[in-house]
Design an enzyme around this catalytic site. Structure first.
Site, PDB file in Angstrom:
ATOM      1  N   LYS A  33       0.859  -1.191   0.000  1.00  0.00           N
ATOM      2  CA  LYS A  33       0.000   0.000   0.000  1.00  0.00           C
ATOM      3  C   LYS A  33       0.893   1.238   0.000  1.00  0.00           C
ATOM      4  O   LYS A  33       1.759   1.392   0.855  1.00  0.00           O
ATOM      5  CB  LYS A  33      -0.910   0.005   1.221  1.00  0.00           C
ATOM      6  N   ASP A  60      -3.327   4.421  -1.961  1.00  0.00           N
ATOM      7  CA  ASP A  60      -4.231   4.926  -0.913  1.00  0.00           C
ATOM      8  C   ASP A  60      -4.107   6.441  -0.805  1.00  0.00           C
ATOM      9  O   ASP A  60      -3.486   6.956   0.119  1.00  0.00           O
ATOM     10  CB  ASP A  60      -3.866   4.232   0.408  1.00  0.00           C
ATOM     11  N   LYS A  62      -6.928   8.392  -0.922  1.00  0.00           N
ATOM     12  CA  LYS A  62      -8.178   8.802  -0.269  1.00  0.00           C
ATOM     13  C   LYS A  62      -8.794  10.047  -0.896  1.00  0.00           C
ATOM     14  O   LYS A  62      -8.969  11.079  -0.240  1.00  0.00           O
ATOM     15  CB  LYS A  62      -7.938   9.043   1.230  1.00  0.00           C
ATOM     16  N   ASP A  65     -13.586  14.884  -3.001  1.00  0.00           N
ATOM     17  CA  ASP A  65     -13.771  16.198  -3.617  1.00  0.00           C
ATOM     18  C   ASP A  65     -15.129  16.203  -4.300  1.00  0.00           C
ATOM     19  O   ASP A  65     -15.887  15.226  -4.172  1.00  0.00           O
ATOM     20  CB  ASP A  65     -12.614  16.456  -4.613  1.00  0.00           C
ATOM     21  N   THR A 124      -9.514   4.819  11.316  1.00  0.00           N
ATOM     22  CA  THR A 124      -9.327   3.960  12.498  1.00  0.00           C
ATOM     23  C   THR A 124      -8.564   4.681  13.612  1.00  0.00           C
ATOM     24  O   THR A 124      -8.423   4.150  14.705  1.00  0.00           O
ATOM     25  CB  THR A 124      -8.582   2.667  12.107  1.00  0.00           C
ATOM     26  N   ARG A 215       3.326   0.015  10.371  1.00  0.00           N
ATOM     27  CA  ARG A 215       4.460   0.117  11.296  1.00  0.00           C
ATOM     28  C   ARG A 215       4.830  -1.174  12.025  1.00  0.00           C
ATOM     29  O   ARG A 215       6.029  -1.409  12.248  1.00  0.00           O
ATOM     30  CB  ARG A 215       4.203   1.267  12.284  1.00  0.00           C
TER      31      ARG A 215
HETATM   32  O1  C5P Z   1       1.271   1.787  10.515  1.00  0.00           O
HETATM   33  P1  C5P Z   1      -0.176   1.357  10.531  1.00  0.00           P
HETATM   34  O2  C5P Z   1      -0.350  -0.155  10.604  1.00  0.00           O
HETATM   35  O3  C5P Z   1      -1.008   2.113  11.554  1.00  0.00           O
HETATM   36  O4  C5P Z   1      -0.702   1.795   9.089  1.00  0.00           O
HETATM   37  C1  C5P Z   1      -2.052   1.781   8.734  1.00  0.00           C
HETATM   38  C2  C5P Z   1      -2.200   2.339   7.336  1.00  0.00           C
HETATM   39  O5  C5P Z   1      -3.567   2.288   6.969  1.00  0.00           O
HETATM   40  C3  C5P Z   1      -1.740   3.777   7.171  1.00  0.00           C
HETATM   41  O6  C5P Z   1      -1.079   3.844   5.911  1.00  0.00           O
HETATM   42  C4  C5P Z   1      -3.019   4.593   7.143  1.00  0.00           C
HETATM   43  O7  C5P Z   1      -2.927   5.683   6.233  1.00  0.00           O
HETATM   44  C5  C5P Z   1      -4.023   3.588   6.594  1.00  0.00           C
HETATM   45  N1  C5P Z   1      -5.414   3.781   6.986  1.00  0.00           N
HETATM   46  C6  C5P Z   1      -5.856   3.786   8.324  1.00  0.00           C
HETATM   47  N2  C5P Z   1      -7.178   3.972   8.601  1.00  0.00           N
HETATM   48  C7  C5P Z   1      -8.076   4.134   7.611  1.00  0.00           C
HETATM   49  C8  C5P Z   1      -7.657   4.127   6.277  1.00  0.00           C
HETATM   50  C9  C5P Z   1      -6.306   3.932   6.008  1.00  0.00           C
HETATM   51  O8  C5P Z   1      -5.028   3.607   9.225  1.00  0.00           O
HETATM   52  N3  C5P Z   1      -9.375   4.251   7.889  1.00  0.00           N
END
Ligand code: C5P
Length: 237
Positions: A33, A60, A62, A65, A124, A215
């Protein structure tokens, strides 16, 4: 061999690091991603450089608009050959319908498969205090279900939501919407800014089709081992 379930979020500004992680992790992933941080640093050339590695890419960015502008962005993104892209469902149903038409047009114009379009529901990282502060009445789950309904009506392929909401979405929309869940934290990993989290195994048990994990893999001292142990945990009964 079971189908891979994890998209690894490569939230880095560094192309070489992204390339290295992709080459190392891709055989054990559903795809990678790429989000706003990578895109702002490396732009389309960076996305194209990773597409050359023949790994499914989940772009991603997002989009959110007015329908015409969001559709224009999605039309161009669909020409790239990415496997998945995201838009915000809170852009409304007219925007969602416009982006689906545009995804079809863009992909057809270059004879590529149409990317699957996923609608982001509620981030989230937001807890219920924050969702009410930004004006969503009630619990995040209600808002997620409302937004998932817009996505289903507009013909999106799936939605992005917390793994905590996956059972509600699967119950309401069954197989019509893929559920892709970030906010995944193995028991040993730091939560960081995520609020509504579950472990990988719990998320899949809740009905998630794919997991987005950043992460806990990329910031691990041994990213490959971190991914392999998540995959093992998922596969174990
Ligand atoms: O590092 P981590 O596991 O928190 O990464 C989660 C990824 O998912 C990030 O790239 C974040 O932009 C994406 N994301 C999210 N919540 C959402 C949509 C996308 O954490 N609702």
């Amino acid at each position: 061999m079971e189908e891979h379930k994890i998209f690894c979020a490569l939230d880095t500004p560094d192309l070489e690091e992204a390339r290295k992680l992709t080459a190392m992790l891709a055989p054990h992933l559903a795809g990678i991603k790429l989000g706003l941080e990578f895109f702002m640093a490396q732009g389309l050339l960076g996305v194209k450089a990773l597409l050359l590695l023949n790994v499914p890419i989940f772009l991603d960015l997002k989009f959110h608009d007015i329908p015409n502008t969001a559709a224009g962005a999605v039309r161009e993104a669909a020409k790239l050959g990415v496997a998945y892209l995201t838009v915000h469902t809170s852009g409304g149903e007219a925007m969602l319908r416009a982006v689906m038409d545009a995804a079809n047009e863009g992909a057809q114009s270059v004879n590529k498969p149409r990317p699957k379009v996923l609608g982001v529901t509620v981030l989230t990282s937001l807890n219920s205090a924050e969702t009410s502060a930004i004006g969503f009445a009630g619990q995040p789950e209600k808002q997620v279900l409302r937004l998932a309904g817009l996505a289903a009506n507009a013909g999106l392929d799936g939605i992005v939501a917390s793994p905590l909401e996956a059972p509600l979405i699967k119950q309401a929309f069954g197989a019509t919407l893929l559920v892709v869940t970030p906010g995944i934290r193995p028991l040993t990993a730091a939560v960081g800014d995520q609020q509504r989290t579950l472990t990988p195994k719990q998320a899949l048990a809740n009905g998630a089709d794919y997991l987005v994990i950043g992460r806990p893999i990329t910031q691990s001292p041994d990213p490959l081992q971190a991914l392999l142990s998540i995959n093992q945990d998922i596969a174990a009964q």
